[in-house]
Design a protein around this motif. Structure first.
Motif, PDB file in Angstrom:
ATOM      1  N   ARG A  23       0.817  -1.130  -0.073  1.00 27.78           N
ATOM      2  CA  ARG A  23      -0.008   0.083   0.093  1.00 27.78           C
ATOM      3  C   ARG A  23       0.877   1.127  -0.069  1.00 27.78           C
ATOM      4  O   ARG A  23       0.459   2.286  -0.563  1.00 27.78           O
ATOM      5  CB  ARG A  23      -0.973  -0.032   1.103  1.00 27.78           C
ATOM      6  N   TYR A  26       2.245   2.442  -3.439  1.00 30.58           N
ATOM      7  CA  TYR A  26       1.140   2.911  -4.532  1.00 30.58           C
ATOM      8  C   TYR A  26       0.708   4.291  -4.108  1.00 30.58           C
ATOM      9  O   TYR A  26       0.536   4.774  -2.996  1.00 30.58           O
ATOM     10  CB  TYR A  26      -0.048   2.102  -4.378  1.00 30.58           C
ATOM     11  N   ALA A  30      -3.009   5.640  -7.810  1.00 29.68           N
ATOM     12  CA  ALA A  30      -2.505   4.613  -9.043  1.00 29.68           C
ATOM     13  C   ALA A  30      -3.487   3.861  -9.607  1.00 29.68           C
ATOM     14  O   ALA A  30      -4.639   3.594  -8.992  1.00 29.68           O
ATOM     15  CB  ALA A  30      -1.458   3.805  -8.093  1.00 29.68           C
ATOM     16  N   ILE A  32      -3.924  -0.040 -11.760  1.00 30.28           N
ATOM     17  CA  ILE A  32      -3.550  -1.238 -11.848  1.00 30.28           C
ATOM     18  C   ILE A  32      -4.253  -1.825 -12.636  1.00 30.28           C
ATOM     19  O   ILE A  32      -5.418  -2.062 -12.611  1.00 30.28           O
ATOM     20  CB  ILE A  32      -3.194  -2.082 -10.417  1.00 30.28           C
ATOM     21  N   PRO A  43      -5.877   1.091  -5.997  1.00 29.88           N
ATOM     22  CA  PRO A  43      -4.885   0.373  -5.058  1.00 29.88           C
ATOM     23  C   PRO A  43      -5.478  -0.444  -4.104  1.00 29.88           C
ATOM     24  O   PRO A  43      -5.381  -1.672  -4.032  1.00 29.88           O
ATOM     25  CB  PRO A  43      -4.075   1.790  -4.480  1.00 29.88           C
ATOM     26  N   CYS A 100       6.370   4.890 -12.345  1.00 31.35           N
ATOM     27  CA  CYS A 100       6.990   5.536 -10.707  1.00 31.35           C
ATOM     28  C   CYS A 100       7.114   7.053 -11.072  1.00 31.35           C
ATOM     29  O   CYS A 100       7.448   7.554 -12.079  1.00 31.35           O
ATOM     30  CB  CYS A 100       8.189   4.885 -10.470  1.00 31.35           C
ATOM     31  N   ARG A 104       6.968   6.477  -6.052  1.00 31.34           N
ATOM     32  CA  ARG A 104       5.638   5.548  -5.605  1.00 31.34           C
ATOM     33  C   ARG A 104       5.148   5.118  -6.993  1.00 31.34           C
ATOM     34  O   ARG A 104       5.416   5.692  -8.099  1.00 31.34           O
ATOM     35  CB  ARG A 104       4.691   6.137  -5.072  1.00 31.34           C
TER      36      ARG A 104
END
Length: 122
Positions: A23, A26, A30, A32, A43, A100, A104
């Motif tokens: 966590r 992220y 973010a 995914i 996240p 990134c 992060r």
């Protein structure tokens, strides 16, 4: 934190079952994404999936790692090896492309073979 530091911490945290450490890597906004369903996750949504992995796939290890730094993050190919709930060993090859910013993860695109995913839950 460099992209390689982020990569090391991400996979170490998953192997160790440390959701809070993932966590922290992220960014709050973010994204995914997984190729097998085409869905973009937040996240928190992704962390729920990772929690299932941690709860159900024992002896996790990322092996055969090939990692390259990019201008915006890193790309990694690996094989996740683990023990399924029925005690059988299995593996899941994957490739991830990570962006990134400011130490992060802002985007993580994960490419998995659906035939290998099916082996996890059968």
């Amino acid at each position: 934190m460099s992209a390689l530091d982020i990569a090391d911490r991400l996979f170490e945290a998953i192997e160790a079952g440390d959701i809070d450490a993932v966590r922290a890597l992220y960014a709050p906004d973010a994204v995914i994404w997984h190729n097998d369903d085409g869905v973009e996750q937040t996240p928190e949504q992704n962390l729920r999936v990772l929690q299932w992995v941690i709860d159900n796939l024992r002896d996790r290890s990322y092996e055969d790692v090939r990692r390259s730094v990019t201008d915006t993050g890193f790309v990694q190919q690996h094989v996740l090896r683990f023990t399924r709930p029925d005690g059988q060993r299995a593996e899941l090859p994957a490739c991830i492309v990570v962006t990134c910013s400011e130490g992060r993860i802002t985007r993580l695109d994960e490419y998995l073979d659906s035939a290998h995913i099916a082996r996890i839950t059968r």
